[in-house]
Design an enzyme around this catalytic site. Sequence first.
Site, short mmCIF file in Angstrom:
data_model
loop_
_atom_site.label_atom_id
_atom_site.label_comp_id
_atom_site.label_asym_id
_atom_site.label_seq_id
_atom_site.Cartn_x
_atom_site.Cartn_y
_atom_site.Cartn_z
N GLU A 210 29.10 48.92 43.96
CA GLU A 210 28.87 50.33 43.36
C GLU A 210 28.42 50.14 41.83
OE1 GLU A 210 31.64 51.52 45.18
OE2 GLU A 210 31.43 53.99 44.28
N LYS B 199 39.50 51.80 43.37
CA LYS B 199 38.03 53.04 44.50
C LYS B 199 37.88 53.31 43.19
CE LYS B 199 37.47 55.90 48.32
NZ LYS B 199 36.40 55.77 47.10
N LYS C 102 40.71 53.00 52.77
CA LYS C 102 40.81 53.49 51.05
C LYS C 102 42.43 54.46 51.02
CE LYS C 102 37.98 57.30 52.46
NZ LYS C 102 36.52 57.73 52.19
N GLU D 235 41.16 46.32 45.29
CA GLU D 235 40.56 46.72 44.87
C GLU D 235 40.81 48.18 44.04
OE1 GLU D 235 36.47 44.71 45.43
OE2 GLU D 235 37.26 44.80 47.38
#
Lengths: 535, 332
Positions: free
Chosen positions: A277, A229, A399, A227
């Site tokens: 988020e 970030k 990440k 995905e």
Amino acid sequence: MKAFAALYRRLDATTSTNRKVAAMADYFERTPAADAIWAISFLIGRRPRRVVPTRQLMAWAGARAEVPEWLFEASYDVVGDLAETITLLLPPPTRVSDRPLHVWVSRELLPLKDMALEARQQAILDAWDRMDVAQRFVWNKLITGGFRVGVSRRLVVRALARLSGIDAAVITHRLMGDWTPTADTYRRLLAADTTDADTSRPYPFFLASPLEQPPEALGSRDDWQVEWKWDGIRGQVIQRREQIFIWSRGEELVTDKYPELAAAAAALPDGTVLDGEILPWRNGRPLPFGALQRRIGRKSVGRKLLKEVPVAFLAYDLLECGGRDRRSDALAQRREAMARLLDRAADDRLVLSPTIDAPDWKTLATRHAESRRRGVEGFVLKRLSSPYGVGRRRGDWWKWKIDPLTVDAVLIYAQRGHGRRAGLYTDYTFAVRQGEGLVPFAKAYSGLSDAEIREVDRFIQRNTRERFGPVRAVRPELVFEIAFEGIRASTRHKSGVAVRFPRILRWRRDKTVAAADTLDALQALLTTPGHEPGS
Amino acid sequence: MKPLVQATPSGLFCPPGDFYIDPLRPVNRAVITHAHADHARAGSTSYLCAREGMALLQARLGPDARIETLAYGEKTTRQGVGLSLHPAGHIRGSAQVRIEHRGYVTVVSGDYKTAADPTCTPLDPQRCNTFISESTFGLPIFKWPAADSIMASIEDWWRENRDQGRTSILFAYALGKAQRILAGLDPDGGPILCHGAVARINRIYRGAGVHLPETIHVDDIQDKALWRSALVIAPPSADHPAWMRRFPQRSRAFASGWMRIRGHRRRRAVDRGFIISDHSDWEGLMATVAASGAESIGVTHGYRAEMVRWLQEQGYEAEALDTVDRTGDEER
Ligand SMILES: [Zn+2]
Ligand SMILES: [Zn+2]
């Protein structure tokens, strides 16, 4: 409070996490519930706000110690910490008492903020006179809002788990959210019956670790979900028993700040918890992070702001579904369930965080290069078979961040640091060139090794040109590479820009001031795609 | 009148007597207050020190140095200038230098402390017209706890480590501090080991009749099991991996006046900091200045500017004397 002050000393004196956990377990074992819960509250960082302005406190302490202002300042300069300076200067107490921590907090500390200034002064002077050095230090840290001790929430949980035999995850869960520090809370915290789950409580967040190796090392591309970030506020949206709760990762209940998300979440079925988020969002695209900052600062938001900075929740994960904790399911299953759920809710404020299709790591690397243009910070890689963990456990979530922006800048101001580096000059202001002059643009505190810090400290001592209170202007000579995550135009800064998360990447001993970057070069970064031209 | 003692690039100088006190460079005649490295430098033609400190100074300067001594209080003259040495209580043999010329008396303190120390003669304040004082800890944040309570906490720390099977390693300056701590330790507390640098000084102290508990040179240990219950006294310079490796389970502590400040404790990254200094704290400095009866005060070492300003505000005539190269200071 003696016992708590002694605990503080023990924690402060060691860098070993085992000894810290042992010290805490030892303390909790011997401490009544009413005190232990306050200790936990302080240790995990729920510290009270400053109740007295620094200047005021310095004046009161100076007068009590019969030390003139200049000598107080000179002492502060050597000690590097206000609470400690006061502690060391005050005359010895005349009537040391040992009231329990919760009594100190509820009868002495908390009432301070509602007192008139004169009464507050009297109360504080009186408190100082009843404490030994160790207690005073902790007290001063509490009234100056600077209570900090080198333990993480995880270590506190570990100590409590060791003491009670209750699973660490359960304790972490119970510690989240909004609770009042009472003896009852403490008993509930360590209650053997673990089916309690309070309606409002979020789950502990699982965090990705920085990827320090090429992604190929992670094995087959097919095992991973990729995905973007996103650069927003990590949060959880909870719908339980017709109630909506939105939590930020800082464990603040932010439901009222994002009414549009709360409204959207009402469409979710009962017993749902989403991890995701919060992003400023318009027409299927994020707005720059600076926009969100306008919403973060507000307790409640007006119609105008709602219109100017709309937000969306990009859903990453499904933690609870139908009232059942789904965290031990595989990510692939959770994601599938989440997609169905969001599809049914059909609200454009609840967005399924898109995954990136790319057949192999190499293609992914090409897509990664689009990050800055899209206003994201890179990729997050998640193992499709993984459960949802707790904290930053390495292995399943990574990440893969984009490289930061950098400029070479000149050290122009310095100030002494605090804590471990008290007394050394560690807080720096950096400037870029403009014509013959220098324009400050960022402050940075971290990034140098201890040896480098000592060397820079010596340079500053020898090359001070002027002093403004605690700040020294130094001969512009040292050049450092400064990295930052983002940049935006700002009318409040002399340089015309504000940078996000500036830090020192390295000391450019090879460069002279003439080789440092110019303001033009810095401002040119404003037009870097994904940043905020002209906002 | 010209001052009896002036600051020069070579250190404090007494022009009418033609001698230097703790000179920074080789000179003809040096009067030495004590044997710490920042006060006693080799290379001068002749030295004068207190008899109590003779052996220590000889060890510092080497066997070839020409050293004369005076008993504490004994008077001599140099070109008509009266000269005597008086106890400073800093370390063994430490002296204040009393200079008298045409009825005017100047005393140079050297390093001194007011606190009791079983290993040396206690400070004996001198009345004078000008008092030149050190100021290593010349700020009011420096207040020393009672030595007994510090010794007790050292022993508690040692006991706790012994119960956990950890070696207690205490860093302390090899000359003075180490012996003062040793003299205060319970000899039945367990084996006390010393680093070579400390052992060397111990020998001199014992030779002078100072009573120290039995100690073992670290290198002489055969039975490594002893380590787990031992207290090791070592100079700060021993705190490097190569030397520390031999104590796999250990707790480190540092004994110094600087341990009063949390930032210093943390920077040393020691488990414990014990506040024990061979210098005076703020109150000790002020009390000694007052006891001198002097109207004029010179300030050397440490926090000169701060102490000068404070003394001026208290009505003294005070000035900073730039004498000592601080990098070699034993307390730093
Ligand atoms: Zn000395
Ligand atoms: Zn000295």
